[in-house]
Design a protein around this motif. Structure first.
Motif, mmCIF file in Angstrom:
data_model
loop_
_atom_site.group_PDB
_atom_site.id
_atom_site.type_symbol
_atom_site.label_atom_id
_atom_site.label_comp_id
_atom_site.label_asym_id
_atom_site.label_seq_id
_atom_site.Cartn_x
_atom_site.Cartn_y
_atom_site.Cartn_z
ATOM 1 N N LEU A 217 0.848 -1.194 0.000
ATOM 2 C CA LEU A 217 0.000 0.000 0.000
ATOM 3 C C LEU A 217 0.887 1.250 0.000
ATOM 4 N N ILE A 218 0.623 2.153 -0.928
ATOM 5 C CA ILE A 218 1.391 3.403 -1.010
ATOM 6 C C ILE A 218 0.639 4.480 -0.236
ATOM 7 N N ASP A 219 1.381 5.254 0.553
ATOM 8 C CA ASP A 219 0.769 6.351 1.300
ATOM 9 C C ASP A 219 1.693 7.568 1.175
ATOM 10 N N ALA A 290 -9.719 -2.723 -4.753
ATOM 11 C CA ALA A 290 -10.648 -2.412 -3.655
ATOM 12 C C ALA A 290 -11.694 -3.532 -3.501
ATOM 13 N N GLU A 291 -12.165 -4.073 -4.626
ATOM 14 C CA GLU A 291 -13.149 -5.171 -4.575
ATOM 15 C C GLU A 291 -12.537 -6.371 -3.849
ATOM 16 N N LEU A 292 -11.287 -6.659 -4.187
ATOM 17 C CA LEU A 292 -10.582 -7.745 -3.511
ATOM 18 C C LEU A 292 -10.501 -7.447 -2.009
ATOM 19 N N LYS A 295 -13.616 -8.141 -0.176
ATOM 20 C CA LYS A 295 -13.816 -9.581 0.043
ATOM 21 C C LYS A 295 -12.996 -10.053 1.245
ATOM 22 N N CYS A 296 -11.817 -9.412 1.423
ATOM 23 C CA CYS A 296 -10.943 -9.822 2.534
ATOM 24 C C CYS A 296 -11.432 -9.256 3.857
ATOM 25 N N ASP A 297 -12.020 -8.063 3.808
ATOM 26 C CA ASP A 297 -12.473 -7.411 5.041
ATOM 27 C C ASP A 297 -13.799 -6.700 4.757
ATOM 28 N N VAL A 298 -14.880 -7.353 5.144
ATOM 29 C CA VAL A 298 -16.206 -6.808 4.831
ATOM 30 C C VAL A 298 -16.500 -5.526 5.606
ATOM 31 N N THR A 299 -15.673 -5.226 6.610
ATOM 32 C CA THR A 299 -15.929 -4.002 7.387
ATOM 33 C C THR A 299 -15.298 -2.766 6.732
ATOM 34 N N ALA A 300 -14.517 -2.956 5.674
ATOM 35 C CA ALA A 300 -13.863 -1.806 5.024
ATOM 36 C C ALA A 300 -14.947 -0.866 4.497
ATOM 37 N N ARG A 304 -10.277 3.593 0.162
ATOM 38 C CA ARG A 304 -8.921 3.550 0.717
ATOM 39 C C ARG A 304 -8.799 2.411 1.728
ATOM 40 N N GLU A 305 -9.797 2.260 2.596
ATOM 41 C CA GLU A 305 -9.766 1.165 3.579
ATOM 42 C C GLU A 305 -9.778 -0.188 2.874
#
Ligand SMILES: Cc1ncc(COP(=O)(O)O)c(C=O)c1O
Length: 425
Positions: A217-219, A290-292, A295-300, A304-305
């Motif tokens: 992740l780039i920030d 972001a779609e991926l 799927k990994c974290d439904v709370t995102a 960006r999250e």
């Protein structure tokens, strides 16, 4: 299928089967064998979401910008949406995102623009670890008397020699140009720390994130760099590049441009008519990641999250495959790996491995693997300074294997078996 094992090893919940379904080209075969795309560092495969966005743009919005009709308005909207997507990707404002043909072209144009303000005796620092696209454009300013200094590496582990880098930055330094990750040996540089060094000397910091982008992740806010550039086709997008520039810099520096073109940033940096259909693909590439992530974290909640959640899952997955690859390579007699191999330091590197097998020419090995459907790269990959510094340039460079999140443990097994077969022949 060893996917569940990899999930267990990495502690991540990457649904590799779902990932692979998104990439139609992963079904390609070579003389009956499934293609193993271990060539990612030169360009990754593209999910169908990106293909669909390109087709959709050409079908419903194909026009030039700022016309008084529907397709032109759709084009404007699409570009704004793609800029917003890249802004989420970089963690910056949309007006700090510039699109361009590729990293090299963007960097050449930016270096010329910055060079307009430099005088003889001003200094720029580049590194031996970098791709030439982050060296040549700065060295071109030597024509006007700018002094370019080059920071060396520590050969044993192919990391940047930070003491040497620090010694080359001084009051005359105007810009420090450093790669985020090496496209040969995978070393990840401490770019935030280097930015502090550059800023302490009053210099700008330019980061080449081309190789890092698919692996982390780039920030840009956290790094605090002044510019950061990457190429979309290295992280599941189309063949285009993109630049982050701090707003103040994009407004202050003056790009070379034609008179009727706007002086307003960021568009003044985008020379001529852009490849609109591919810009549509850029937005879709970010949305795929972001779609991926969702799927990994439904709370995102935000995009960006979701991007952060995606990388939080793909990074350990890639690292687990990297461990497997390094284990396999180290068990093969005659293999010399360049770069960090200590397992405890894998957070200092990404999942790109380069090696040689005795005096075998890497082209020969790549061709042997290619015939078996295993796609790897041989040569110097334009990181010419590093290839020369490691003494491999005269010998055909190295063989490079790149792992991204759509690769599998089975592909690594196939690669190691094929390398065993190569050695036995
Ligand atoms: C680390 C790195 N920087 C820069 C480039 C140049 O990118 P482009 O060919 O998109 O200009 C590459 C391409 O391989 C790269 O790997």
């Amino acid at each position: 299928m060893s996917t569940p094992v990899m999930q267990e090893m990495s502690g991540a919940r990457l649904d590799v089967a779902w990932v692979r379904q998104q990439f139609p080209s992963l079904k390609e075969q070579v003389t009956g064998a499934p293609a193993a795309f271990l060539d990612g560092p030169a360009g990754t495969q593209v999910p169908r979401q990106v293909m669909d966005a390109i087709t959709n743009y050409l079908t419903h919005a194909n026009a030039n910008t700022y016309g008084m009709f529907a397709t032109s308005r759709r084009t404007n909207e699409m570009i704004l949406a793609a800029r917003a997507a890249m802004a989420d990707f970089f963690n910056c404002a949309a007006e700090e995102v510039v699109f361009g043909q590729n990293m090299t072209t963007i960097t050449l144009a930016l270096a010329r623009a910055i060079g307009r303000e430099l005088k003889a005796g001003d200094e720029i620092v580049v590194t031996t670890l970098d791709h030439d696209a982050n060296v040549g454009p700065w060295r071109a300013l030597e024509e006007k008397g700018v002094v370019v200094r080059q920071a060396d590496i520590r050969e044993a582990d192919c990391t940047l020699d930070l003491a040497d880098l620090r010694s080359k930055i001084n009051g005359k330094t105007k810009l420090v140009a450093v790669g985020y990750a090496s496209n040969i040996v995978g070393t990840i540089n401490p770019v935030a720390e280097i930015t502090k060094m550059a800023h302490a000397a009053g210099a700008l910091m330019f980061v080449d994130a081309v190789h890092y982008a698919p692996h982390g992740l780039i920030d840009v806010k956290a790094i605090d760099c002044d510019f950061l550039v990457c190429s979309l086709y290295k992280f599941f997008g189309p063949h285009m590049g993109t630049l982050y520039g701090k707003k103040e810099h994009l407004e202050r520096f003056k790009p070379y441009k034609v008179r009727p073109a706007t002086n307003v940033s960021p568009e003044c940096w985008e020379t001529g008519t852009q490849v609109h259909e591919l810009i549509a693909g850029i937005g879709a590439a970010v949305d795929y990641i972001a779609e991926l992530g969702r799927k990994c974290d439904v709370t995102a909640r935000t995009r960006r999250e979701a991007l952060a959640a995606a990388y939080a899952t793909t990074v350990p997955y890639e690292r687990a495959l990297l461990m497997k690859l390094v284990d396999g390579l180290e068990a093969l007699p005659g293999v010399k790996i360049y770069g960090i191999t200590e397992r405890g330091r894998f957070d200092e590197r990404c999942s790109t491995i380069s090696f040689r097998i005795g005096e075998h020419n890497p082209t020969q090995i790549a061709s042997f693997l290619g015939e078996r459907g295993i796609f790897t790269w041989d040569g110097n990959f334009y990181a010419l300074n590093l290839s020369e510094r490691l003494g491999v340039e005269e010998k055909g460079g190295v063989l490079r294997v790149g792992i991204v999140h759509y690769n599998t443990a089975d592909e690594i097994d196939r690669l190691i078996s094929a390398l065993k077969e190569f050695r036995a022949n």
